[in-house]
Design a protein around this motif. Structure first.
Motif, PDB file in Angstrom:
ATOM      1  N   THR A 163       0.805  -1.225   0.000  1.00 45.98           N
ATOM      2  CA  THR A 163       0.000   0.000   0.000  1.00 45.98           C
ATOM      3  C   THR A 163       0.838   1.275   0.000  1.00 45.98           C
ATOM      4  OG1 THR A 163      -0.216  -0.293   2.397  1.00 45.98           O
ATOM      5  CG2 THR A 163      -2.061  -1.024   1.019  1.00 45.98           C
ATOM      6  N   GLU A 168      -4.400   2.611  -3.339  1.00 51.28           N
ATOM      7  CA  GLU A 168      -5.754   2.185  -3.647  1.00 51.28           C
ATOM      8  C   GLU A 168      -6.041   0.766  -3.161  1.00 51.28           C
ATOM      9  OE1 GLU A 168      -3.424   1.505  -7.587  1.00 51.28           O
ATOM     10  OE2 GLU A 168      -3.328   2.784  -5.801  1.00 51.28           O
ATOM     11  N   MET A 169      -4.984   0.035  -2.745  1.00 48.62           N
ATOM     12  CA  MET A 169      -5.169  -1.309  -2.217  1.00 48.62           C
ATOM     13  C   MET A 169      -5.524  -1.313  -0.731  1.00 48.62           C
ATOM     14  SD  MET A 169      -4.574  -3.407  -4.790  1.00 48.62           S
ATOM     15  CE  MET A 169      -3.866  -3.321  -6.441  1.00 48.62           C
ATOM     16  N   THR A 172      -8.107  -3.782   1.220  1.00 49.93           N
ATOM     17  CA  THR A 172      -8.263  -4.999   0.422  1.00 49.93           C
ATOM     18  C   THR A 172      -7.350  -6.087   0.968  1.00 49.93           C
ATOM     19  OG1 THR A 172      -6.470  -4.624  -1.187  1.00 49.93           O
ATOM     20  CG2 THR A 172      -8.560  -3.462  -1.565  1.00 49.93           C
ATOM     21  N   CYS A 219      -5.439  -5.670 -12.054  1.00 49.92           N
ATOM     22  CA  CYS A 219      -5.170  -4.850 -10.862  1.00 49.92           C
ATOM     23  C   CYS A 219      -6.427  -4.156 -10.355  1.00 49.92           C
ATOM     24  CB  CYS A 219      -4.063  -3.838 -11.148  1.00 49.92           C
ATOM     25  SG  CYS A 219      -2.415  -4.548 -10.975  1.00 49.92           S
ATOM     26  N   ALA A 223      -7.782  -4.329  -6.511  1.00 49.38           N
ATOM     27  CA  ALA A 223      -8.088  -3.122  -5.738  1.00 49.38           C
ATOM     28  C   ALA A 223      -9.546  -3.029  -5.314  1.00 49.38           C
ATOM     29  CB  ALA A 223      -7.722  -1.883  -6.550  1.00 49.38           C
TER      30      ALA A 223
END
Length: 410
Positions: A163, A168-169, A172, A219, A223
């Motif tokens: 991150t 943006e992860m 998650t 991806c 995300a």
């Protein structure tokens, strides 16, 4: 099973496409080119056993692609032909070399010994300029791009959280693992790399939606849909093509460039590749990304150059292309990480498979693709196959490699 790096199930011609209803579902500005029913069906059918000897040679006619430019100076590998003729015993049946290549469904075989090409053959309409898609062999290249970005100071540490580079992860499954965890396929993300034809497995769903129908990117799925699994990061090896996609997106983010551009400048041209390579994309050029987990197409000789460079500690074409420290770190299993599971014959380091019984390391791909590097015997073997089965024919290939090695070292 030895080759566990299989990235896609064979698909039925009728593909069920499911969407997530997010901005990630960007469509091409040129739908007539890539999103016609014919093109979608072609991508869905690329594993068809009776034709995969051919489709694996022509993926650029079914997928959007991004070129990896070669440089002006190719690495001139010397040639020192040696005979590999004689008897070969494959799964108890004795045959000649041609029979062994047919038995193991070989499209191309390039063998280097002591840095020279000692044997080379192409079959089924292929040749030295054919760019084969070799599936998860691409993972070892993506790992190398991470190593180059680290050397360039664009990644501070492999122990940084994912991150840090892909915020943006957050929230998650990738909110927790480090870059090193992902390199080792120990992210802890809930992912099942299972291949059942015509099924609704997680891998098949993402494959169908991204690579086949161009609905969203790998991806984007990571995300928006990835979740933590039952194991903590670094606790358990779990082979996940999604992990490699995340690594590729880290490369994009820290370099500010496409993966193909960065690979051309830092690896492909300096290494002395003879031909441009290309990545198949998970969407048209305006929205797609390189399929980092399994999408690189290259000639067999250029794969051999890559393997020889790693055999030589990162040196190629008269220069140090990949840091020697990275080559060792990426291909030699750390204590406690080999084998990848109790009793397994192999280990896994940074997107390279390692042999628990020797210093051999390999880039492996779906349908039995190999860059096999044998430091003890100073041998590199590139084998490009078109097996009907995506996985499970490892013993026969190991027998072939052992007999080739014996003929070159007797």
């Amino acid at each position: 099973m030895r080759s566990l790096n299989i990235v896609a199930a064979a698909l039925t011609a009728a593909v069920t496409v499911t969407g997530f209803g997010s901005a990630a579902l960007a469509q091409s500005n040129d739908p007539d080119r890539w999103l016609t029913p014919t093109m979608i069906d072609a991508r869905a059918s690329m594993f068809m056993p009776s034709l995969n000897y051919l489709t694996f040679q022509h993926m650029d006619q079914m997928f959007a692609t991004r070129s990896v430019a070669a440089g002006d100076s190719a690495w001139d590998l010397p040639e020192a032909p040696m005979s590999l003729e004689g008897d070969y015993t494959i799964l108890g049946e004795t045959t000649d070399l041609e029979g062994a290549l047919e038995r193991t469904r070989t499209n191309a075989l390039v063998v280097l010994k002591d840095g020279a090409i000692v044997y080379e053959t192409y079959r089924n309409g292929s040749g030295p300029d054919t760019r084969f898609l070799t599936f998860s062999v691409a993972k070892s290249y993506t790992s190398t791009l991470i190593g180059l970005a680290l050397n360039d100071g664009l990644i501070d540490s492999l122990d940084d959280k994912v991150t840090k580079y892909l915020p943006e992860m957050e929230g998650t499954g990738y909110d927790g693992p480090t870059v090193r965890d992902v390199l080792r396929m120990r992210s802890g993300v809930a992912w099942e790399e299972r291949y059942e034809f015509g099924s609704e497995t997680q891998l098949t769903q993402v494959h169908d939606n991204s690579l086949v129908a161009y609905r969203y990117r790998w991806c984007d799925y990571a995300a928006t849909e990835s979740e933590p699994g039952p194991n903590a990061p670094d606790a358990v090896f779990n082979y996940a093509t999604l992990d490699t996609s995340v690594l590729g997106c880290i490369v994009e983010r820290v370099t500010g460039r496409t993966g193909a551009e960065y690979m051309s400048e830092k690896l492909w041209a300096p290494m002395g590749a003879e031909y441009d390579a290309y990545w198949i994309m998970d969407g048209p050029d305006d929205v797609g990304r390189e399929f980092y987990g399994a999408g690189l197409a290259s000639t067999a000789r250029d794969h051999a150059r890559f393997g020889q460079m790693f055999l030589q500690g990162g040196k190629a074409n008269g220069q140090q292309v990949v840091p020697e420290e990275w080559v060792r770190e990426a291909t030699v299993a750390d204590e406690g990480y080999e084998p990848f599971a109790p009793g397994a014959p192999m280990g896994y380091q940074y997107q390279w498979w390692t042999d628990a019984g020797s210093d051999v390391f390999m880039a492996l791909g779906l349908h039995h693709q190999f860059i096999r590097v044998d430091p003890t015997n100073n041998i590199v073997i590139v084998k490009i196959s078109y097996t009907q089965e995506p996985v499970g024919r490892d013993e026969e290939n190991e027998e072939l490699f052992a007999q080739i090695t014996a003929k070159l070292t007797q």
